[in-house]
Design an enzyme around this catalytic site. Structure first.
Site, PDB file in Angstrom:
ATOM      1  N   LYS A   1      17.396  21.944  73.540  1.00 21.58           N
ATOM      2  CA  LYS A   1      16.440  20.824  73.580  1.00 21.58           C
ATOM      3  C   LYS A   1      17.043  19.622  74.303  1.00 21.58           C
ATOM      4  O   LYS A   1      16.393  18.991  75.140  1.00 21.58           O
ATOM      5  CB  LYS A   1      16.053  20.446  72.151  1.00 21.58           C
ATOM      6  CG  LYS A   1      15.249  19.170  72.023  1.00 21.58           C
ATOM      7  CD  LYS A   1      13.876  19.293  72.644  1.00 21.58           C
ATOM      8  CE  LYS A   1      13.051  18.035  72.332  1.00 21.58           C
ATOM      9  NZ  LYS A   1      11.688  18.124  72.841  1.00 21.58           N
TER      10      LYS A   1
ATOM     11  N   CYS B   1      12.034  11.221  73.268  1.00 23.21           N
ATOM     12  CA  CYS B   1      12.842  12.364  73.706  1.00 23.21           C
ATOM     13  C   CYS B   1      13.750  12.024  74.887  1.00 23.21           C
ATOM     14  O   CYS B   1      14.952  11.899  74.733  1.00 23.21           O
ATOM     15  CB  CYS B   1      11.933  13.544  74.051  1.00 23.21           C
ATOM     16  SG  CYS B   1      11.137  14.288  72.612  1.00 23.21           S
TER      17      CYS B   1
END
Length: 419
Positions: A212, A266
């Protein structure tokens, strides 16, 4: 058998996941410390903007398949989707995950599956196991490279959805399933198989965590290249949008579009988790973050120059120049203000030019977003007659499809190249 699934953290990721499970007939318990959000959801409404989500939540609540509470309750599987911000000099803040672990531990029972979805530094899932095990010494928890039988199965599975497309991408996107052990991965796969049609790819927890971070750091580096190009092109009196369009005609070149910075929870945050773990090696990752973090400062300097220009040719004082920021969200066509460079720019301009700055944000949701400063919001069309310096920060569809026709007395600072 996962008869009841609990989703902890009912934000932009958790609530759509909860609705998706309920849509498949599973009993879902949503958990959030925000009492207001809990109340809204239990009314069959939503506190965020996401196309298609409102209808799903309304249906799930009406059918008795989704309820929201403020404290964890007994379930068969638990998905944790809480924030992981950074603190100080970009150090990861795992306090939310720690708090959830301690709140969750008392309701765990033998056979339960716990899945962490929050974007996290490498090693966080193992740390979560330590927190859970400390609170529940009566249960056997998994540890990497141990094949002994356990009572609780723990895995890491990062989300990778696009705001505005969450409902579709939750179903269609491949998912990385990183169990502490192989059996933990299998248990997590059983959970996601309820609604995910994409591939469910097994690995270990640490690799899943890093995957990720890697995805977002890759995008951050590429955005930084585009943003740096925009600075260089401006100094050399070159149109960066034309420059990139020309370069992208090469069959193996695909440069992204520059903007006013990088936002969201993010891309603007995750690369720092890599830097924190390997500060001596993550040179490109760190530099990209610094380039993107500095882009808002460059935009502000452009606005300062525009204000001076207007003041000169309109024979106004600088404190009489009206500034309108177009877009506050961190990306187009959503309401999310988290880590938004556009919002940061608007707030900084408010400090520099008190009572002169207003904004147009067609997606603003007062229930979901709160800025440190109260920014006066204008209707898009109304703003066009009240602006001296127009600062385009986000390419919302309203701004793209209805391009304004400013007179020669308005200076435009266009960070997206659409006006």
């Amino acid at each position: 058998m996962n008869k009841t699934i609990s989703v902890i953290g009912l934000g932009y990721i958790g609530l759509p996941a909860a609705a998706m499970f309920a849509d498949k007939g599973v009993q879902v318990i949503g958990v959030d410390v925000n009492q207001h959000a809990v109340n809204i959801i239990n009314q069959g409404k939503i506190h965020i903007v996401e196309p298609g989500l409102g209808e799903m939540v309304q249906k799930a609540v009406a059918n008795g398949l989704l309820k929201a509470v403020t404290k964890p309750e007994t379930a068969d599987a638990f998905l944790i989707a809480v924030p992981t911000p950074f603190k100080g000099d970009h150090q990861p803040d795992l306090s939310y995950i720690e708090a959830v672990s301690k709140a969750l531990a008392p309701v765990l029972k033998k056979g339960d599956t716990v899945i962490l979805e929050s974007t996290s530094p490498v090693g966080t899932t193992e740390q979560m196991v330590e927190w859970l095990a400390a609170a529940r010494p009566d249960l056997k928890f998994p540890y990497e490279n141990r094949d002994e039988e356990v009572d609780i199965y723990v895995a890491y599975c990062p989300e990778r959805v696009l705001p505005g497309q969450v409902i579709r991408e939750l179903v269609e996107n491949d998912r990385i399933i990183g169990g502490i052990t192989d059996e933990c991965s299998n248990k997590a796969i059983e959970v996601y198989s309820i609604f995910v049609k994409g591939d469910l790819v097994k690995t270990n927890a640490r690799t899943a965590e890093m995957s990720k971070l890697t995805e977002n750091a890759f995008r951050d580096v590429n955005i930084a290249f585009a943003n740096e190009l925009s600075l260089i092109a401006d100094r050399l009196n070159i149109n960066v949008w034309e420059l990139i369009a020309l370069a992208n005609r090469h069959p193996r070149v695909n440069i992204l579009q520059p903007g006013c910075g990088v936002g969201g929870h993010c891309i603007a945050v995750d690369p720092w988790f890599i830097v924190d773990k390997s500060p001596d090696l993550a040179n490109i990752v760190r530099t990209a973050r610094e380039v993107n973090d500095n882009k808002p400062n460059w935009v502000i300097e452009q606005v300062k120059q525009a204000v001076e220009k207007v003041a000169n040719f309109a024979n106004k004082k600088t404190n009489e120049v009206n500034i309108v920021c177009y877009g506050l969200a961190f990306k187009p066509d959503i309401d999310d203000l988290r880590e938004s460079p556009a919002l940061a720019i608007a707030e900084k301009l408010m400090d520099l030019y008190p009572n002169q700055v207003k904004a147009v944000e067609p997606n603003y949701n007062s229930e979901a977003n709160h800025s440190e400063k109260e920014i006066a919001l204008l209707d898009y069309q109304d703003s066009l007659s009240k602006v001296d310096v127009a600062v385009l920060l986000v390419n919302h569809k309203e701004f793209v499809e209805n391009k304004p026709h400013f007179g020669s007395n308005v200076v435009v600072v266009d960070t997206k190249g659409i006006w």
